[in-house]
Design an enzyme around this catalytic site. Sequence first.
Site, PDB file in Angstrom:
ATOM      1  N   PHE A 115      69.603   2.863  71.087  1.00 59.83           N
ATOM      2  CA  PHE A 115      68.876   2.316  72.418  1.00 59.83           C
ATOM      3  C   PHE A 115      68.563   3.624  73.276  1.00 59.83           C
ATOM      4  CE2 PHE A 115      68.555  -1.988  73.382  1.00 59.83           C
ATOM      5  CZ  PHE A 115      68.670  -2.685  72.240  1.00 59.83           C
TER       6      PHE A 115
ATOM      7  N   LYS B  48     100.809   5.954  87.470  1.00 64.47           N
ATOM      8  CA  LYS B  48      99.550   5.748  88.196  1.00 64.47           C
ATOM      9  C   LYS B  48      99.590   7.013  88.961  1.00 64.47           C
ATOM     10  CE  LYS B  48      98.296   3.038  91.987  1.00 64.47           C
ATOM     11  NZ  LYS B  48      98.526   2.301  93.252  1.00 64.47           N
TER      12      LYS B  48
ATOM     13  N   PRO C  58      82.891  11.203  71.795  1.00 66.69           N
ATOM     14  CA  PRO C  58      82.197  11.378  70.412  1.00 66.69           C
ATOM     15  C   PRO C  58      80.821  10.700  70.691  1.00 66.69           C
ATOM     16  CG  PRO C  58      83.917   9.670  70.155  1.00 66.69           C
ATOM     17  CD  PRO C  58      84.006  10.416  71.640  1.00 66.69           C
ATOM     18  N   ASP C  59      79.637  11.225  70.122  1.00 68.21           N
ATOM     19  CA  ASP C  59      78.362  10.415  70.314  1.00 68.21           C
ATOM     20  C   ASP C  59      78.370   9.570  68.824  1.00 68.21           C
ATOM     21  OD1 ASP C  59      75.798   9.240  69.662  1.00 68.21           O
ATOM     22  OD2 ASP C  59      74.984  11.094  71.088  1.00 68.21           O
ATOM     23  N   ILE C  60      78.679   8.442  69.061  1.00 68.04           N
ATOM     24  CA  ILE C  60      79.153   7.385  67.973  1.00 68.04           C
ATOM     25  C   ILE C  60      77.490   7.149  67.211  1.00 68.04           C
ATOM     26  CG2 ILE C  60      79.328   4.955  67.538  1.00 68.04           C
ATOM     27  CD1 ILE C  60      80.956   4.886  70.180  1.00 68.04           C
TER      28      ILE C  60
ATOM     29  N   LYS D  54      68.449  12.384  66.895  1.00 68.24           N
ATOM     30  CA  LYS D  54      69.610  11.763  66.167  1.00 68.24           C
ATOM     31  C   LYS D  54      69.341  11.229  64.672  1.00 68.24           C
ATOM     32  CE  LYS D  54      71.986  10.567  70.675  1.00 68.24           C
ATOM     33  NZ  LYS D  54      72.793   9.455  71.197  1.00 68.24           N
TER      34      LYS D  54
ATOM     35  N   ASN E  36      80.813   1.672  83.212  1.00 68.20           N
ATOM     36  CA  ASN E  36      79.567   1.549  83.881  1.00 68.20           C
ATOM     37  C   ASN E  36      79.067   0.082  83.927  1.00 68.20           C
ATOM     38  OD1 ASN E  36      78.340   0.561  81.082  1.00 68.20           O
ATOM     39  ND2 ASN E  36      79.004   2.680  80.505  1.00 68.20           N
TER      40      ASN E  36
ATOM     41  N   LYS F  82      65.166  11.147  71.417  1.00 67.35           N
ATOM     42  CA  LYS F  82      66.409  10.674  70.633  1.00 67.35           C
ATOM     43  C   LYS F  82      66.434  10.423  69.023  1.00 67.35           C
ATOM     44  CE  LYS F  82      69.010   9.391  74.490  1.00 67.35           C
ATOM     45  NZ  LYS F  82      68.936   8.587  75.792  1.00 67.35           N
TER      46      LYS F  82
ATOM     47  N   ASP G  89      79.758   8.701  78.536  1.00 69.93           N
ATOM     48  CA  ASP G  89      79.522  10.106  77.908  1.00 69.93           C
ATOM     49  C   ASP G  89      80.428  11.151  78.073  1.00 69.93           C
ATOM     50  OD1 ASP G  89      76.788   9.521  77.020  1.00 69.93           O
ATOM     51  OD2 ASP G  89      75.971   9.623  79.084  1.00 69.93           O
TER      52      ASP G  89
HETATM   53  O1  PMT Z   1      74.666  -4.588  78.381  1.00 77.00           O
HETATM   54  P1  PMT Z   1      73.516  -5.194  79.237  1.00 77.00           P
HETATM   55  O2  PMT Z   1      73.845  -5.447  80.750  1.00 77.00           O
HETATM   56  O3  PMT Z   1      72.790  -6.196  78.618  1.00 77.00           O
HETATM   57  O4  PMT Z   1      72.678  -3.995  79.377  1.00 77.00           O
HETATM   58  C1  PMT Z   1      71.922  -3.565  78.243  1.00 77.00           C
HETATM   59  C2  PMT Z   1      71.880  -1.841  78.039  1.00 77.00           C
HETATM   60  C3  PMT Z   1      70.760  -1.559  79.205  1.00 77.00           C
HETATM   61  C4  PMT Z   1      73.182  -1.364  78.159  1.00 77.00           C
HETATM   62  C5  PMT Z   1      71.263  -1.841  76.760  1.00 77.00           C
HETATM   63  O5  PMT Z   1      69.647  -2.487  76.578  1.00 77.00           O
HETATM   64  C6  PMT Z   1      70.781  -0.230  76.623  1.00 77.00           C
HETATM   65  O6  PMT Z   1      69.957   0.358  76.794  1.00 77.00           O
HETATM   66  N1  PMT Z   1      72.324   0.590  75.900  1.00 77.00           N
HETATM   67  C7  PMT Z   1      71.989   2.030  75.422  1.00 77.00           C
HETATM   68  C8  PMT Z   1      72.692   2.535  76.815  1.00 77.00           C
HETATM   69  C9  PMT Z   1      72.820   3.818  76.795  1.00 77.00           C
HETATM   70  O7  PMT Z   1      73.920   4.223  76.949  1.00 77.00           O
HETATM   71  O8  PMT Z   1      71.669   4.839  76.614  1.00 77.00           O
HETATM   72  P2  PMT Z   1      71.757   6.459  76.144  1.00 77.00           P
HETATM   73  O9  PMT Z   1      70.352   6.608  76.315  1.00 77.00           O
HETATM   74  O10 PMT Z   1      72.981   7.009  77.281  1.00 77.00           O
HETATM   75  O11 PMT Z   1      72.340   6.515  74.824  1.00 77.00           O
HETATM   76  C10 PMT Z   1      71.447   6.549  73.566  1.00 77.00           C
HETATM   77  C11 PMT Z   1      72.140   5.919  72.560  1.00 77.00           C
HETATM   78  O12 PMT Z   1      73.254   6.602  72.060  1.00 77.00           O
HETATM   79  C12 PMT Z   1      72.532   4.644  72.598  1.00 77.00           C
HETATM   80  O13 PMT Z   1      72.122   3.662  71.385  1.00 77.00           O
HETATM   81  C13 PMT Z   1      73.895   4.613  72.789  1.00 77.00           C
HETATM   82  O14 PMT Z   1      74.736   3.324  72.371  1.00 77.00           O
HETATM   83  C14 PMT Z   1      74.342   5.845  71.862  1.00 77.00           C
HETATM   84  N2  PMT Z   1      75.566   6.586  72.379  1.00 77.00           N
HETATM   85  C15 PMT Z   1      75.294   7.042  73.655  1.00 77.00           C
HETATM   86  C16 PMT Z   1      76.612   7.910  73.887  1.00 77.00           C
HETATM   87  C17 PMT Z   1      77.629   7.891  72.889  1.00 77.00           C
HETATM   88  N3  PMT Z   1      78.808   8.734  73.547  1.00 77.00           N
HETATM   89  N4  PMT Z   1      77.631   7.317  72.035  1.00 77.00           N
HETATM   90  C18 PMT Z   1      76.561   6.807  71.634  1.00 77.00           C
HETATM   91  O15 PMT Z   1      76.616   6.077  70.478  1.00 77.00           O
END
Ligand code: PMT
Length: 415
Positions: A338, A304, A320-322, A356, A225, A352, A294
């Site tokens: 975030f 390849k 996995p959801d870390i 979580k 992404n 969230k 995700d």
């Molecule tokens: O890196 P930049 O270009 O500066 O941009 C910053 C940002 C927009 C990436 C950052 O500010 C941000 O919002 N990060 C979270 C992005 C995200 O994946 O959001 P989410 O709503 O999909 O996930 C929710 C939370 O679960 C996040 O804290 C994410 O780190 C965590 N997560 C999500 C999926 C996963 N498999 N494991 C996780 O830990």
Amino acid sequence: MVWLLTVYFPSLVRQMGHLFNRNVLLGVSGGIAAYKSAELVRQLQDRGANVRVIMTRGAQAFITPLTLQALSGNPVHTELLDEQAEQAMGHIELARWADLLLVAPATADVIARLSAGRGDDLLTTVALACPAPLMVAPAMNQQMWKNAGTTTNVAALVGRHAHIVGPAEGKQACGDTGPGRMEEPSAIAEAAANLFQRALLTGKHVVITAGPTREKIDPVRYLSNNSSGKMGYALARAAVEAGAKTTLVSGPVTLTKPEGSHRIDVTSADEMLTVCQRLLPQCDIFIACAAVADYKPASSETRKIKKSAETVELELVRTPDILATISACAKNTFTVGFAAETHDVLAYARDKLARKDLDMVVANDVSDNSVGFNSDHNAATIIWKTGEQSLERATKHVIARKILELIAEQARHAD
Ligand code: PMT
């Protein structure tokens, strides 16, 4: 000004670090960013500082001493060998007056002269005589910033405990793009304020995930992404400034590790999880800023994939959801997530927080291209179990500092 804000707008003052009664001696050198020093004077004063200005000859080609005199309310100092000026406030008194010597913008030449300990104009002579901390906000062409001579000079200043703010990355006046723009005046003023604030997170270990993950399809292809890592790295920089031991668990990005932090590079979500789990027992504050993929391919090819059929089906499985995994195991760790959303931002973020079982969520509206993914700026609403606070659009560094201030405050309550 600040007193008035305290009376009428307490929340606004709470958002800004302060410099009440601090004497800031601002050294302005000759670069295009010198015009921003007018705004910097205002930002310093808004935080309560008394400001006096020294200008080099070069600076006066970009902005007049009269402008900075009118804004600072004090005569501007320009010459070392000026009998009259020396009678009013000599260079030694100026050096003694300062609680902070802030050089912004600092050209490559001024940085070189400060690093060499020269005293060939008023600014460098005052710097030699000044016992106060030195803060430097570099501003120059990106190639000059990357030049080995500049790198050595900056390292020498850091070795003598100077504080370097920026430079920021982006489009430059000369048409180049890269690191070298002077950091925004608000970020510089905030960094100055933070110098005088108690280190909020001394003794704490902060672990921050940053950047994207890459999920391998075959040896040359992957799912990923647009995350640049800027927000996570800004958080790491702010955590170091706040006195924390700071570990960045970073997906693939092109950024430089913030001075004083420790960085562990990972590629996929699985690798990121393994590292975070290993760090958890020694982690006081866990901030999940990474944009973790995700989904990942159900299997990745070792060779390849050759182009043949018109359509290809790719089976994806959940990664996995870390954050959820860490939060479920965290006993004494303050967990921050975030939420990057394009609609119903606050509702999803609150969900969230609850789902979580987090201590705090930073809600990011990523439908606006001027903030969030890959931008130098962000705007967010910070939500915790008993409150929330909105942060207006600002550089990611400023936002990061606010987030860490709120974390420190809430983590203290949770202790
Ligand atoms: O890196 P930049 O270009 O500066 O941009 C910053 C940002 C927009 C990436 C950052 O500010 C941000 O919002 N990060 C979270 C992005 C995200 O994946 O959001 P989410 O709503 O999909 O996930 C929710 C939370 O679960 C996040 O804290 C994410 O780190 C965590 N997560 C999500 C999926 C996963 N498999 N494991 C996780 O830990």
